[in-house]
Design a protein around this motif. Structure first.
Motif, PDB file in Angstrom:
ATOM      1  N   PHE A   1      26.998  63.926 -62.814  1.00  0.00           N
ATOM      2  CA  PHE A   1      28.370  63.560 -62.906  1.00  0.00           C
ATOM      3  C   PHE A   1      29.103  63.829 -64.333  1.00  0.00           C
ATOM      4  CE2 PHE A   1      27.207  59.571 -59.752  1.00  0.00           C
ATOM      5  CZ  PHE A   1      26.110  60.463 -59.044  1.00  0.00           C
ATOM      6  N   ARG A   2      28.791  63.732 -65.435  1.00  0.00           N
ATOM      7  CA  ARG A   2      28.927  63.314 -66.876  1.00  0.00           C
ATOM      8  C   ARG A   2      30.264  64.755 -66.763  1.00  0.00           C
ATOM      9  NH1 ARG A   2      26.508  60.781 -71.374  1.00  0.00           N
ATOM     10  NH2 ARG A   2      27.759  61.520 -72.301  1.00  0.00           N
ATOM     11  N   ALA A   3      28.749  66.118 -66.408  1.00  0.00           N
ATOM     12  CA  ALA A   3      29.062  67.504 -66.232  1.00  0.00           C
ATOM     13  C   ALA A   3      30.146  67.886 -65.539  1.00  0.00           C
ATOM     14  CB  ALA A   3      27.730  67.677 -66.654  1.00  0.00           C
ATOM     15  N   ILE A   4      30.253  67.609 -64.199  1.00  0.00           N
ATOM     16  CA  ILE A   4      30.841  67.816 -63.228  1.00  0.00           C
ATOM     17  C   ILE A   4      32.398  67.377 -64.228  1.00  0.00           C
ATOM     18  CG2 ILE A   4      32.364  66.788 -61.189  1.00  0.00           C
ATOM     19  CD1 ILE A   4      29.527  67.387 -59.843  1.00  0.00           C
ATOM     20  N   ALA A   5      32.689  65.727 -65.030  1.00  0.00           N
ATOM     21  CA  ALA A   5      33.853  65.470 -65.217  1.00  0.00           C
ATOM     22  C   ALA A   5      34.445  66.050 -66.015  1.00  0.00           C
ATOM     23  CB  ALA A   5      33.466  63.887 -65.706  1.00  0.00           C
TER      24      ALA A   5
ATOM     25  N   LEU B   1      24.765  71.682 -56.522  1.00  0.00           N
ATOM     26  CA  LEU B   1      25.547  71.340 -57.967  1.00  0.00           C
ATOM     27  C   LEU B   1      24.246  70.977 -59.269  1.00  0.00           C
ATOM     28  CD1 LEU B   1      27.509  68.832 -56.840  1.00  0.00           C
ATOM     29  CD2 LEU B   1      28.884  70.980 -57.738  1.00  0.00           C
ATOM     30  N   ALA B   2      23.537  70.706 -59.190  1.00  0.00           N
ATOM     31  CA  ALA B   2      22.860  70.630 -60.348  1.00  0.00           C
ATOM     32  C   ALA B   2      22.240  72.153 -60.860  1.00  0.00           C
ATOM     33  CB  ALA B   2      21.422  70.042 -59.666  1.00  0.00           C
ATOM     34  N   ARG B   3      21.797  72.974 -60.419  1.00  0.00           N
ATOM     35  CA  ARG B   3      22.121  74.048 -60.449  1.00  0.00           C
ATOM     36  C   ARG B   3      22.878  74.926 -61.828  1.00  0.00           C
ATOM     37  NH1 ARG B   3      17.219  76.712 -58.063  1.00  0.00           N
ATOM     38  NH2 ARG B   3      16.229  75.615 -56.446  1.00  0.00           N
TER      39      ARG B   3
ATOM     40  N   LEU C   1      33.277  64.875 -55.163  1.00  0.00           N
ATOM     41  CA  LEU C   1      32.749  67.058 -54.765  1.00  0.00           C
ATOM     42  C   LEU C   1      31.896  67.196 -53.168  1.00  0.00           C
ATOM     43  CD1 LEU C   1      33.716  69.330 -56.426  1.00  0.00           C
ATOM     44  CD2 LEU C   1      31.449  68.856 -58.114  1.00  0.00           C
ATOM     45  N   VAL C   2      30.487  66.407 -53.978  1.00  0.00           N
ATOM     46  CA  VAL C   2      30.257  66.408 -52.842  1.00  0.00           C
ATOM     47  C   VAL C   2      30.156  66.340 -51.372  1.00  0.00           C
ATOM     48  CG1 VAL C   2      27.529  65.951 -52.199  1.00  0.00           C
ATOM     49  CG2 VAL C   2      28.098  65.570 -54.710  1.00  0.00           C
ATOM     50  N   GLY C   3      31.061  65.249 -51.336  1.00  0.00           N
ATOM     51  CA  GLY C   3      31.648  65.523 -49.361  1.00  0.00           C
ATOM     52  C   GLY C   3      32.557  66.688 -49.374  1.00  0.00           C
TER      53      GLY C   3
ATOM     54  N   LEU D   1      21.448  71.332 -64.842  1.00  0.00           N
ATOM     55  CA  LEU D   1      20.186  70.210 -64.453  1.00  0.00           C
ATOM     56  C   LEU D   1      19.577  70.357 -63.547  1.00  0.00           C
ATOM     57  CD1 LEU D   1      23.738  68.437 -64.973  1.00  0.00           C
ATOM     58  CD2 LEU D   1      21.701  68.639 -66.391  1.00  0.00           C
ATOM     59  N   TYR D   2      18.833  71.510 -63.409  1.00  0.00           N
ATOM     60  CA  TYR D   2      17.238  71.599 -61.992  1.00  0.00           C
ATOM     61  C   TYR D   2      16.577  72.253 -62.688  1.00  0.00           C
ATOM     62  CZ  TYR D   2      15.728  71.663 -57.789  1.00  0.00           C
ATOM     63  OH  TYR D   2      14.857  71.316 -56.459  1.00  0.00           O
ATOM     64  N   SER D   3      16.371  72.847 -64.077  1.00  0.00           N
ATOM     65  CA  SER D   3      15.466  73.898 -64.572  1.00  0.00           C
ATOM     66  C   SER D   3      13.855  73.504 -65.067  1.00  0.00           C
ATOM     67  CB  SER D   3      16.136  74.786 -65.669  1.00  0.00           C
ATOM     68  OG  SER D   3      16.726  73.882 -66.832  1.00  0.00           O
ATOM     69  N   SER D   4      14.189  71.805 -65.067  1.00  0.00           N
ATOM     70  CA  SER D   4      12.756  71.576 -66.472  1.00  0.00           C
ATOM     71  C   SER D   4      12.159  71.062 -64.698  1.00  0.00           C
ATOM     72  CB  SER D   4      12.830  70.548 -66.947  1.00  0.00           C
ATOM     73  OG  SER D   4      14.034  69.351 -66.670  1.00  0.00           O
TER      74      SER D   4
END
Length: 376
Positions: A237-241, A149-151, A264-266, A155-158
């Motif tokens: 969480f905010r991006a998913i929301a 999800l971070a990718r 969602l993770v579940g 939100l996993y690039s830095s």
């Protein structure tokens, strides 16, 4: 489901318009220009026009890129009326499957009306043993889902964002215990000051009789622990929301964003668990189990949670591919061998018992013999 986690206020992204220093001093520049000769003045006007043209086109070219950071533009444009109909059909199919499934979950509102179960009750003991058995597997599924999800949400690039995600996953790996609790009844919860234990109400343990349902709830609680007291997963969480709100029109802010992201993770964890474990049960049935406890008659919400059915709606809106899979019809043995790999991990080769029987020289079960031979 109650969560003993910190409540968050609503946050809004504020955009500050930057006015270049050059433009703020235009009047003073104009006073200086008056003393220039005509050729210098014309040259200056031409340079200024070129600068404005380049700046305008550059800003226009960059606008789509900034919007796609959390996929909000793509989500809003790509979610169609047909997708909305698909989501509604998938909700109906999920709750209908619960009624057909011998291992279907008990809805939350039905759990609430039941008397408390002692820790020694056979159903509570069976649920606790299932949770303990699945906890190591779920930890791995959750850490992989968080990275995925971070990718997906950029939100996993830095170095900083990767360090934040890695720290969250380390907290997940530290969880070692599921504690049954009579007083918790139909809830599961975590105490962030003691993030190594998941407390599970005995009614809740008894109401989740399948591996898939148990993994979805364990993964939810582990995601709370992953975010921790520092709220390190709040940007995710905010991006998913935001995406879910754009697709459904629901208000998903504050603690609701965290609860939905944990759900969602579940769901993603359950989908990957199904991919890794072959079964004679159908894919739609196994997927439905991740959400069946939300198939309530009393569809109430509160400040921190969407209503149970709106939770299903938001999850299928986020994962329309899973909504499609819940609606798939076909031979049971074929449907139980999933194709989609969420984490791009090597496929786990699980040989069905019937295949093992064939390799040992024993005749397989007569049920679906031709399909068994093809799979083996």
């Amino acid at each position: 489901m109650k969560r003993q986690t910190q409540r968050h206020g609503d946050w809004e992204t504020r955009r500050v318009m930057f006015v270049p220093r050059f433009f703020r001093r235009v009047p003073s520049l104009r006073r200086r220009v008056i003393s220039f000769d005509s050729s210098s003045f014309i040259l200056f006007i031409a340079a200024l026009s070129l600068f404005v043209y380049v700046a305008t086109n550059s800003a226009g070219a960059q606008t789509p890129q900034s919007r796609n950071g959390a996929h909000s533009g793509r989500a809003r444009d790509g979610f169609t009326a047909a997708d909305r109909r698909l989501v509604e059909r998938a909700i109906g199919a999920t709750c209908t499957e619960r009624l057909r499934d011998p291992s279907g979950s008990t809805p939350i509102d039905a759990m609430q009306s039941r008397p408390s179960l002692p820790v020694s009750h056979p159903d509570a003991v069976a649920g606790w043993r299932r949770a303990e058995r699945l906890l190591p597997t779920t930890r791995k599924l959750v850490t992989d889902a968080i990275v995925k999800l971070a990718r997906e949400y950029d939100l996993y690039s830095s170095v900083v964002t990767r360090a934040r995600i890695n720290a969250a996953n380390a907290r997940v790996e530290a969880v070692r215990r599921v504690k049954p609790d009579v007083d918790a009844r139909d809830n599961a919860s975590v105490l962030l000051r003691e993030p190594r234990t998941i407390e599970f109400g005995t009614i809740f343990l008894a109401g989740l009789p399948s591996d898939e349902a148990m993994i979805s709830v364990l993964a939810h609680e582990l995601t709370h622990i992953a975010s921790g007291q520092a709220d390190s997963l709040r940007p995710l969480f905010r991006a998913i929301a935001r995406r879910a709100a754009a697709r459904t029109g629901l208000r998903i802010q504050g603690q609701r964003a965290e609860e939905l992201a944990c759900d969602l993770v579940g769901l993603i964890a359950v989908r990957e668990f199904i991919r890794q474990t072959a079964s004679w049960e159908s894919l739609p049935r196994r997927l439905a189990r991740a959400l069946e406890h939300n198939c309530v008659d009393d569809d109430a919400s509160d400040e921190d949670h969407l209503s149970p059915r709106n939770t299903i709606r938001a999850l299928f809106a986020l994962e329309t591919g899973l909504a499609s899979e819940v609606l798939v019809e076909g031979p049971v043995s074929v449907m139980s061998i999933p194709q989609r790999d969420y984490f791009a991990l090597p496929h786990t080769n699980v040989v069905p018992d019937a295949c093992a029987s064939t390799s040992n020289g024993r005749a397989p079960d007569t049920q679906s013999h031709s399909t068994v031979t093809a799979m083996c």
